[in-house]
Design a protein around this motif. Structure first.
Motif, PDB file in Angstrom:
ATOM      1  N   SER A  59       1.578   4.258 -22.943  1.00 24.45           N
ATOM      2  CA  SER A  59       2.549   4.642 -21.921  1.00 24.45           C
ATOM      3  C   SER A  59       2.055   5.852 -21.162  1.00 24.45           C
ATOM      4  CB  SER A  59       3.892   4.982 -22.576  1.00 24.45           C
ATOM      5  OG  SER A  59       4.717   5.674 -21.682  1.00 24.45           O
ATOM      6  N   SER A 114       7.425  12.469 -29.949  1.00 27.53           N
ATOM      7  CA  SER A 114       8.476  11.499 -30.229  1.00 27.53           C
ATOM      8  C   SER A 114       8.453  10.324 -29.274  1.00 27.53           C
ATOM      9  CB  SER A 114       9.849  12.180 -30.158  1.00 27.53           C
ATOM     10  OG  SER A 114      10.196  12.490 -28.822  1.00 27.53           O
ATOM     11  N   MET A 115       7.701  10.430 -28.159  1.00 23.69           N
ATOM     12  CA  MET A 115       7.645   9.333 -27.206  1.00 23.69           C
ATOM     13  C   MET A 115       6.822   8.167 -27.732  1.00 23.69           C
ATOM     14  SD  MET A 115       7.142  11.422 -23.654  1.00 23.69           S
ATOM     15  CE  MET A 115       7.317   9.940 -22.652  1.00 23.69           C
ATOM     16  N   TYR A 116       5.915   8.443 -28.651  1.00 25.20           N
ATOM     17  CA  TYR A 116       5.056   7.393 -29.196  1.00 25.20           C
ATOM     18  C   TYR A 116       5.038   7.565 -30.704  1.00 25.20           C
ATOM     19  CZ  TYR A 116       0.947   4.403 -29.860  1.00 25.20           C
ATOM     20  OH  TYR A 116       0.090   3.399 -30.244  1.00 25.20           O
ATOM     21  N   ARG A 136      21.295   5.629 -30.286  1.00 20.80           N
ATOM     22  CA  ARG A 136      21.045   5.219 -28.896  1.00 20.80           C
ATOM     23  C   ARG A 136      22.098   4.235 -28.417  1.00 20.80           C
ATOM     24  NH1 ARG A 136      15.447   5.382 -30.387  1.00 20.80           N
ATOM     25  NH2 ARG A 136      15.417   3.127 -30.773  1.00 20.80           N
ATOM     26  N   TYR A 196      18.332   1.762 -21.806  1.00 17.98           N
ATOM     27  CA  TYR A 196      19.584   2.415 -22.186  1.00 17.98           C
ATOM     28  C   TYR A 196      20.122   3.170 -20.976  1.00 17.98           C
ATOM     29  CZ  TYR A 196      18.325   1.253 -26.972  1.00 17.98           C
ATOM     30  OH  TYR A 196      17.992   0.576 -28.122  1.00 17.98           O
ATOM     31  N   ASN A 230      16.499   6.076 -20.279  1.00 17.36           N
ATOM     32  CA  ASN A 230      15.217   5.845 -20.938  1.00 17.36           C
ATOM     33  C   ASN A 230      15.063   4.383 -21.308  1.00 17.36           C
ATOM     34  OD1 ASN A 230      16.021   5.460 -23.927  1.00 17.36           O
ATOM     35  ND2 ASN A 230      17.046   7.372 -23.385  1.00 17.36           N
ATOM     36  N   THR A 231      13.834   4.018 -21.586  1.00 14.99           N
ATOM     37  CA  THR A 231      13.485   2.663 -22.001  1.00 14.99           C
ATOM     38  C   THR A 231      12.694   2.756 -23.295  1.00 14.99           C
ATOM     39  OG1 THR A 231      13.322   1.938 -19.694  1.00 14.99           O
ATOM     40  CG2 THR A 231      12.272   0.545 -21.353  1.00 14.99           C
ATOM     41  N   VAL A 232      13.019   1.894 -24.243  1.00 10.89           N
ATOM     42  CA  VAL A 232      12.264   1.832 -25.494  1.00 10.89           C
ATOM     43  C   VAL A 232      11.506   0.514 -25.514  1.00 10.89           C
ATOM     44  CG1 VAL A 232      12.358   1.773 -28.005  1.00 10.89           C
ATOM     45  CG2 VAL A 232      13.887   3.298 -26.728  1.00 10.89           C
ATOM     46  N   GLU A 249       8.731  -1.945 -27.547  1.00 13.23           N
ATOM     47  CA  GLU A 249       8.259  -2.195 -28.899  1.00 13.23           C
ATOM     48  C   GLU A 249       6.942  -2.970 -28.885  1.00 13.23           C
ATOM     49  OE1 GLU A 249      11.358  -4.118 -31.065  1.00 13.23           O
ATOM     50  OE2 GLU A 249      12.639  -2.331 -31.093  1.00 13.23           O
ATOM     51  N   THR A 292       8.947   5.456 -26.145  1.00 16.25           N
ATOM     52  CA  THR A 292      10.088   5.852 -25.337  1.00 16.25           C
ATOM     53  C   THR A 292       9.598   6.269 -23.958  1.00 16.25           C
ATOM     54  OG1 THR A 292      11.324   6.599 -27.274  1.00 16.25           O
ATOM     55  CG2 THR A 292      12.060   7.408 -25.138  1.00 16.25           C
ATOM     56  N   ARG A 294      10.472   7.758 -20.326  1.00 17.39           N
ATOM     57  CA  ARG A 294      11.483   8.554 -19.629  1.00 17.39           C
ATOM     58  C   ARG A 294      11.108   8.838 -18.176  1.00 17.39           C
ATOM     59  NH1 ARG A 294      11.211  11.187 -24.735  1.00 17.39           N
ATOM     60  NH2 ARG A 294      13.107  10.899 -25.966  1.00 17.39           N
TER      61      ARG A 294
END
Length: 282
Positions: free
Chosen positions: A6, A85-87, A108, A228, A232-234, A236, A243, A245
């Motif tokens: 990302s 925390s983003m990855y 979330r 969400y 943000n977008t998660v 997988e 995550t 942002r």
């Protein structure tokens, strides 16, 4: 932290590197001098200052001390942890089992008014039955070699379904048809899961679309992701949760979701595909 696919994570790591670079220049130090003061290999400071390596808490403390900027330590550590925390690798997240990680997902869903989910691999968690969730978590735990807390993790996952019925939440979901055909667990488990989809479809909180196998693709199959609200977008992947942002990337995922929606069928047509998948189980 391994290199993230990302660009959001990489951009924020670069921003942290720039902040550290300002501290070093304000202290009139070179990268080599910073490494020497911190007792590092000469190349380490260069990697950190170029954003090629993620600094640990100890690295940030040593850097601030070397630059005479101890008052910046707490803020820089907080920034670095946000970037990290983003990855997050699944094995790291599941190192104590899956239940604790699912608590973050619960939060979330609790705070988001609208969750837009596209799934190309498995039924989304908030639609899962206990049997399906258990079978899926068993395969994940076996693959990752992480601790087995499956009964507790299943309970944590099923707790998310409460938001289908309370709190004014909205779930807009797109599922690729082949997800209906991929048998997770035994035939009885899969049939129960598909029947449950038919049960939740009429809920006011739910909009469920199925993208048929025969759909003419205007958007190629993507990795599973959840939007969400607009915050943000998660995403997988096999090895990690990402995550996103950055507004530009969130806009891209929103545009992709819109495109995927145009290929999906809803209502009776979607029910027909689900029933066909049930019938195929024999």
């Amino acid at each position: 932290m391994p290199p993230s696919p990302s660009s959001s994570a990489q951009a924020d790591r670069q921003a942290l590197a720039v902040r550290l670079g300002h501290l070093v220049r304000d202290a009139q130090l070179t990268g080599r001098e910073l490494s020497a003061r911190c007792g590092w290999h000469p190349a380490k400071a260069s990697r950190i200052l170029r954003g090629r390596a993620a600094p640990s808490d100890a690295d940030l403390r040593a850097s601030c001390t070397a630059c005479g900027a101890d008052d910046q330590v707490d803020d820089l550590i907080a920034t670095a942890r946000t970037v990290e925390s983003m990855y997050i690798e699944w094995r790291r997240l599941h190192r104590d089992g899956m239940r604790r990680a699912l608590q973050g997902v619960f939060t979330r869903n609790a705070t988001a008014r609208t969750c837009r989910a596209y799934v190309s691999n498995v039924i989304p968690g908030f639609f899962q039955t206990a049997g399906y969730a258990e079978a899926l978590m068993r395969t994940i735990t076996d693959f990752q070699g992480t601790p087995d807390d499956i009964p507790e993790a299943v309970a944590a996952r099923l707790a998310r379904s409460r938001f289908l019925y309370e709190g004014g939440h909205r779930f807009v979901v797109l599922i690729e048809e082949w997800v209906l055909r991929a048998c997770i667990g035994d035939v009885q488990t899969m049939a129960g899961q598909l029947q449950h989809l038919l049960t939740v479809m009429p809920l006011r909180s739910v909009s469920l679309g199925i993208i048929p196998l025969t759909a003419s693709r205007t958007v190629w199959p993507l990795e599973a992701f959840c939007l969400y609200d607009d915050h943000n977008t998660v995403v997988e992947t096999l090895t990690a949760g990402i995550t996103v942002r950055q507004p530009r990337e969130i806009a891209d995922y929103t545009r992709a979701f819109t495109g995927l929606s145009t290929m999906a069928v809803h209502g009776d047509a979607a029910r027909a595909l689900i029933r066909a998948a049930i019938d195929a189980l024999g």
